[in-house]
Design a protein around this motif. Structure first.
Motif, mmCIF file in Angstrom:
data_model
loop_
_atom_site.group_PDB
_atom_site.id
_atom_site.type_symbol
_atom_site.label_atom_id
_atom_site.label_comp_id
_atom_site.label_asym_id
_atom_site.label_seq_id
_atom_site.Cartn_x
_atom_site.Cartn_y
_atom_site.Cartn_z
ATOM 1 N N GLY A 119 0.790 -1.225 0.000
ATOM 2 C CA GLY A 119 0.000 0.000 0.000
ATOM 3 C C GLY A 119 0.821 1.272 0.000
ATOM 4 O O GLY A 119 0.313 2.314 -0.413
ATOM 5 N N ASN A 120 2.030 1.217 0.465
ATOM 6 C CA ASN A 120 2.852 2.435 0.524
ATOM 7 C C ASN A 120 4.331 2.063 0.412
ATOM 8 O O ASN A 120 5.067 2.109 1.390
ATOM 9 N N PRO A 121 4.783 1.652 -0.781
ATOM 10 C CA PRO A 121 6.202 1.300 -0.934
ATOM 11 C C PRO A 121 7.103 2.486 -0.611
ATOM 12 O O PRO A 121 6.770 3.632 -0.898
ATOM 13 N N LYS A 122 8.231 2.181 -0.013
ATOM 14 C CA LYS A 122 9.209 3.220 0.342
ATOM 15 C C LYS A 122 10.454 3.057 -0.515
ATOM 16 O O LYS A 122 10.898 1.948 -0.790
ATOM 17 N N ILE A 123 11.027 4.188 -0.905
ATOM 18 C CA ILE A 123 12.271 4.192 -1.672
ATOM 19 C C ILE A 123 13.321 4.956 -0.883
ATOM 20 O O ILE A 123 13.170 6.157 -0.615
#
Length: 563
Positions: free
Chosen positions: A262-266
């Motif tokens: 739901g909220n991938p982080k980079i």
């Protein structure tokens, strides 16, 4: 969320202070009326306030410094509200707030028409850390309500804290040398550190930067180590890169994608600036071609004795450390007595050093020598140029057995051919000598001792001698004879010894004699014709010969007449 009225707030409760000021005095019999009025006002206002609900919600609760958060504000009640003011808040200097939208939603509750107001804002973080946000103030019918969105965590672009597990994830990048020389190897390392594994089926995905202006080793981003240090598990990857130009080069950030549902982080590493130096000009050899490293060159041959036109193999190997990609095949094509084919390059993967193989073919017999081969490189450790060389190889080349037999037969044949040709050469030589003496006699006729004759008489006499000779030898040398007669005549007029006069001297002498331009032009044209017939592919014809004799006699007479 905390809700309050004016400045006194309680969680999920309402409290309101009624500010009533005394404007006069009541008679004692009126005191009970005053308490009744106050009770009615308090009940009415509290009932109205208890029908109003405010909320301030921020999502997500954990963001990176390069991400955005959303603030949603809501005000609703069980009555048809009016005179609603715009919510006010100030999150500076922690966040910048940008309005996104606002809307009014009418609802029917308990057969009554009510209104819900929504406001949305985008929050741009300005610093990293755990930030406690201040209250948001709502206004309804001159009454203030407060809601607090709570706490938000802003992580650095290279760090993420997982709220579900409490784990920390971060990335790092470093370069082993930030001031290298051109072609000097640099180790670029990328690390992924984490305290707990993400509760996802997918694994984090790393993206190493594009190394523009660098030459990259074949082993792209290989995992070189993993383990645990200071409470963090880690994975370390490495690239070996070589700068290809001088000046400042910036390596972009490496990225790691955390597949959070739901909220991938980079996550991103810092950029790395590399300042590349040029090679020193002091002490730089003329044959330096950009090879960088500390190398030793060795050479081997598979045999030192062979027959002519057989092939031997020479192997050249470079041992040491440095940028092996800058090593070029040594040029050994110009070896006396050998033919050298282009080298074949072989890469030794374990030692990562190049090997060049040459096929060398001797073209003649005898004791030949393959000279030493040199390599000049720049050692970045001590910042000096160094040259290493191989030892020369003596090669014994013997003839093939079949060549010896063929040579004997060939020598025997040449003896017979020489015996046959020798008499012919002697006859031709004898005839040539006789013709040469006859030619000199013709040219020198009239130049011996005797009565003194004038230059024109000598010239005419020589022309007549040539005219009476018609054999082939005289025709071949006819141009030279005419040229010599004219130069002899002019030198006699000047009183000089015979010599070849150039065009400038001829023009100057004719001008001195006062000859016209037409006479000078004719003289030069005759000499030009003689020169042409001297180098012409065919002999001069009898007709052309008579024409030149007549023109030569006429020009001599004109010169004699006009001088």
């Amino acid at each position: 969320m905390r809700i309050s009225v004016d400045k006194k707030s309680y969680k999920k409760n309402l409290r309101m202070d009624i500010d009533v000021r005394k404007t006069g005095s009541f008679p004692k019999f009126m005191w009970h009326h005053r308490y009744c009025i106050l009770a009615i006002l308090l009940f009415t206002t509290v009932a109205r306030c208890q029908d109003v609900t405010v909320a301030a919600v921020i999502t997500p609760k954990h963001i990176q410094i390069n991400e955005r958060a959303r603030l949603d504000l809501t005000m609703s009640g069980k009555t048809l509200m009016g005179h609603i003011g715009l919510p006010t808040f100030n999150f500076l200097p922690n966040f910048l707030a940008i309005p996104l939208s606002n809307k009014t939603i009418p609802k029917l509750i308990d057969d009554k028409v009510t209104v819900e107001m929504n406001w949305s804002y985008e929050l741009i973080p300005q610093k990293v850390g755990k930030i406690e946000l201040s209250n948001v103030k709502f206004s309804y019918q001159n009454t203030n309500f407060f809601a607090n969105p709570g706490t938000i965590i802003v992580g650095a672009v290279d760090t993420y804290r997982d709220s579900s597990t409490g784990g920390i994830h971060k990335v790092q990048a470093e370069a082993s040398n930030k001031k290298p020389y051109i072609n000097e190897p640099i180790e670029y390392k990328f690390r992924y550190l984490y305290t707990t594994i993400l509760p996802t089926l997918e694994s984090p995905i790393k993206t190493l930067p594009a190394m523009k202006d660098f030459m990259v080793d074949e082993s792209v981003g290989e995992l070189i180590s993993s383990g645990k240090v200071d409470g963090f598990h880690y994975e370390e990857y490495m690239l070996r890169i070589y700068p290809e130009k001088e000046g400042r080069i910036v390596i972009p950030p490496a990225e790691l994608k955390l597949p959070i549902q739901g909220n991938p982080k980079i996550l991103k590493t810092d950029m790395i600036a590399i300042n590349v130096q040029q090679f020193p000009t002091i002490g730089k050899p003329s044959n330096f071609d950009g090879t960088v490293g500390d190398y030793k060159i060795t050479a081997q041959i598979d045999r030192s004795r062979l027959e002519v036109r057989d092939a031997l193999t020479m192997t050249i190997k470079f041992i040491g450390k440095g940028n092996y990609r800058t090593i070029k095949p040594p040029i050994i094509s110009n070896i006396d007595g050998f033919r050298v084919d282009p080298p074949v390059s072989v890469q030794i993967q374990v030692e990562k050093t190049p090997v060049f193989t040459y096929v060398i073919i001797p073209l003649k017999t005898g004791i030949l020598k393959i000279p030493s081969i040199s390599l000049t490189s720049f050692n970045t450790q001590n910042k000096t140029y160094q040259t290493t060389s191989t030892t020369p190889f003596p090669i014994t080349v013997v003839p093939r057995p079949s060549d010896v037999i063929n040579d004997e037969e060939s020598n025997f044949n040449w003896i017979w051919i020489s015996l046959l040709i020798l008499p012919i050469v002697l006859v031709i030589g004898y005839i040539g000598i006789r013709m040469y003496k006859k030619y000199n006699k013709i040219i020198d006729n009239g130049s011996g001792n005797g009565p003194s004759i004038s230059p024109i008489e000598k010239a005419i006499s020589r022309l007549n001698s040539i005219a009476t000779t018609s054999d082939e030898t005289t025709r071949v040398s006819f141009g030279d004879s005419i040229t010599r007669i004219l130069h002899q005549y002019l030198c006699d007029l000047k009183g000089d010894e015979l010599r070849q006069l150039n065009d400038t001297e001829l023009e100057a002498f004719c001008t001195k004699l006062g000859l016209s331009d037409e006479i000078v032009k004719e003289l030069l044209d005759i000499l030009s014709k003689c020169k042409y017939h001297k180098y012409a592919p065919v002999s001069i014809s009898a007709e052309e010969q008579n024409g030149l004799l007549e023109r030569t006699e006429n020009i001599i007479k004109l010169i004699e007449k006009n001088q």
